[in-house]
Design an enzyme around this catalytic site. Sequence first.
Site, PDB file in Angstrom:
ATOM      1  N   LYS A   1       6.547  -3.877 -11.603  1.00 57.34           N
ATOM      2  CA  LYS A   1       6.037  -4.469 -10.001  1.00 57.34           C
ATOM      3  C   LYS A   1       6.656  -5.727  -9.778  1.00 57.34           C
ATOM      4  CE  LYS A   1       3.057  -0.550  -9.187  1.00 57.34           C
ATOM      5  NZ  LYS A   1       1.206  -0.058  -9.301  1.00 57.34           N
ATOM      6  N   ARG A  27       0.298   3.117 -16.702  1.00 55.21           N
ATOM      7  CA  ARG A  27       0.943   3.847 -16.616  1.00 55.21           C
ATOM      8  C   ARG A  27       2.844   3.163 -16.342  1.00 55.21           C
ATOM      9  NH1 ARG A  27       2.766   4.364 -11.517  1.00 55.21           N
ATOM     10  NH2 ARG A  27       3.028   6.670 -10.132  1.00 55.21           N
TER      11      ARG A  27
HETATM   12  N1  HH2 Z   1       1.399   2.569  -8.908  1.00 55.33           N
HETATM   13  C1  HH2 Z   1       2.011   3.621  -7.924  1.00 55.33           C
HETATM   14  C2  HH2 Z   1       2.134   4.569  -8.048  1.00 55.33           C
HETATM   15  N2  HH2 Z   1       1.067   5.664  -8.252  1.00 55.33           N
HETATM   16  N3  HH2 Z   1      -1.305   6.073  -9.636  1.00 55.33           N
HETATM   17  C3  HH2 Z   1      -1.898   4.890 -10.914  1.00 55.33           C
HETATM   18  N4  HH2 Z   1      -3.434   5.392 -10.680  1.00 55.33           N
HETATM   19  N5  HH2 Z   1      -1.912   3.462 -10.798  1.00 55.33           N
HETATM   20  C4  HH2 Z   1      -0.990   2.410  -9.667  1.00 55.33           C
HETATM   21  O1  HH2 Z   1      -1.130   1.869 -10.152  1.00 55.33           O
HETATM   22  C5  HH2 Z   1       0.544   3.357  -9.457  1.00 55.33           C
HETATM   23  C6  HH2 Z   1      -0.205   4.130  -9.101  1.00 55.33           C
HETATM   24  C7  HH2 Z   1       3.789   2.884  -7.254  1.00 55.33           C
HETATM   25  O2  HH2 Z   1       4.900   3.184  -8.701  1.00 55.33           O
HETATM   26  P1  HH2 Z   1       6.033   3.609  -8.276  1.00 55.33           P
HETATM   27  O3  HH2 Z   1       5.148   5.144  -8.390  1.00 55.33           O
HETATM   28  O4  HH2 Z   1       6.559   2.996  -9.173  1.00 55.33           O
HETATM   29  O5  HH2 Z   1       6.794   3.453  -6.663  1.00 55.33           O
HETATM   30  P2  HH2 Z   1       6.121   4.694  -5.788  1.00 55.33           P
HETATM   31  O6  HH2 Z   1       4.873   4.526  -5.609  1.00 55.33           O
HETATM   32  O7  HH2 Z   1       7.029   3.432  -4.900  1.00 55.33           O
HETATM   33  O8  HH2 Z   1       6.890   6.125  -6.084  1.00 55.33           O
END
Ligand code: HH2
Length: 287
Positions: free
Chosen positions: A231, A265
């Site tokens: 992040k 995660r």
């Molecule tokens: N962060 C993201 C998405 N879902 N769910 C939980 N429970 N906790 C988190 O910190 C979290 C999440 C964002 O990360 P990512 O899926 O890598 O990116 P994007 O939202 O751009 O798909």
Amino acid sequence: MIWQCGTHQFECPGKERRRPEMRPVVMGILNVTPDSFSDGGRLNGAQEAVDAALRLLEEGADIIDIGGESTRPGAAGVSTEEELRRTIPVIERLRAARPDAPISIDTRKAEVAREALRAGACIVNDVNGLRDPKMPELLAETGAGCVIMHMLGEPGTMQREPRYDDVVGEILDFLLQRAKVAMDAGVAQDRIAIDPGIGFGKTLEHNLELIRRADVFAESGYPLLIGASRKSFIGMALGLEVDQRLEATLAANVAALLRGASIFRVHDVAAARRALDMAALLISSTE
Ligand code: HH2
């Protein structure tokens, strides 16, 4: 405490001390989105996504978290139809290929969650803290596990000068209040995990503080999930691009583990598995 999701059970320390047999739970990220911040557009078509999920399981993921909507800062929302089109075929195929694998659906929409649970998911990972009024009811009816995450506002605007008087206290209050809403709707306590939402309407200092004080969340008794993987707070803290954030992600996760977090995660499953398993052995052998 046991976090139960369908027929799957994960033992998480909660208020107790971590015992050697409590393995940290690794949630592998599978984004089937064209625009996610670190891996968007990587997977074309359901089969490629399923193959990627199988690799994550091989590398040691305990749960596969499938998301069809990017929630990165500034992202525009997608329609229910589009989210269903992206995620459901992947869940169906993965369930057929690996009937034993726990699948979570990363969605804010009860309608998407309902179809995903029907297709074979057993956990709803809701970055919107069950704000869709139909979500608590759906969770109660299906007995699914859930992750209640804190987000300040909406992805489109959440990073515009986020402010808190007491970031840890306010976020904990929110999470406990949403857990109560879920339980009032009939969700069993052992189906609920909480997540302070690293990067969702938080400054660098807020994110650091949430990980430093992870013990406060863990002591609530609910299994604590931390999503720090690659992040931007890591980029801001150390001046690193997205593809240079692996080691700092591992450090953030280990720091959270030491303070009682149980579910992590991550994008880089093999590395997370090794780092967390080693750290967990060291904690249980020194206490
Ligand atoms: N962060 C993201 C998405 N879902 N769910 C939980 N429970 N906790 C988190 O910190 C979290 C999440 C964002 O990360 P990512 O899926 O890598 O990116 P994007 O939202 O751009 O798909």
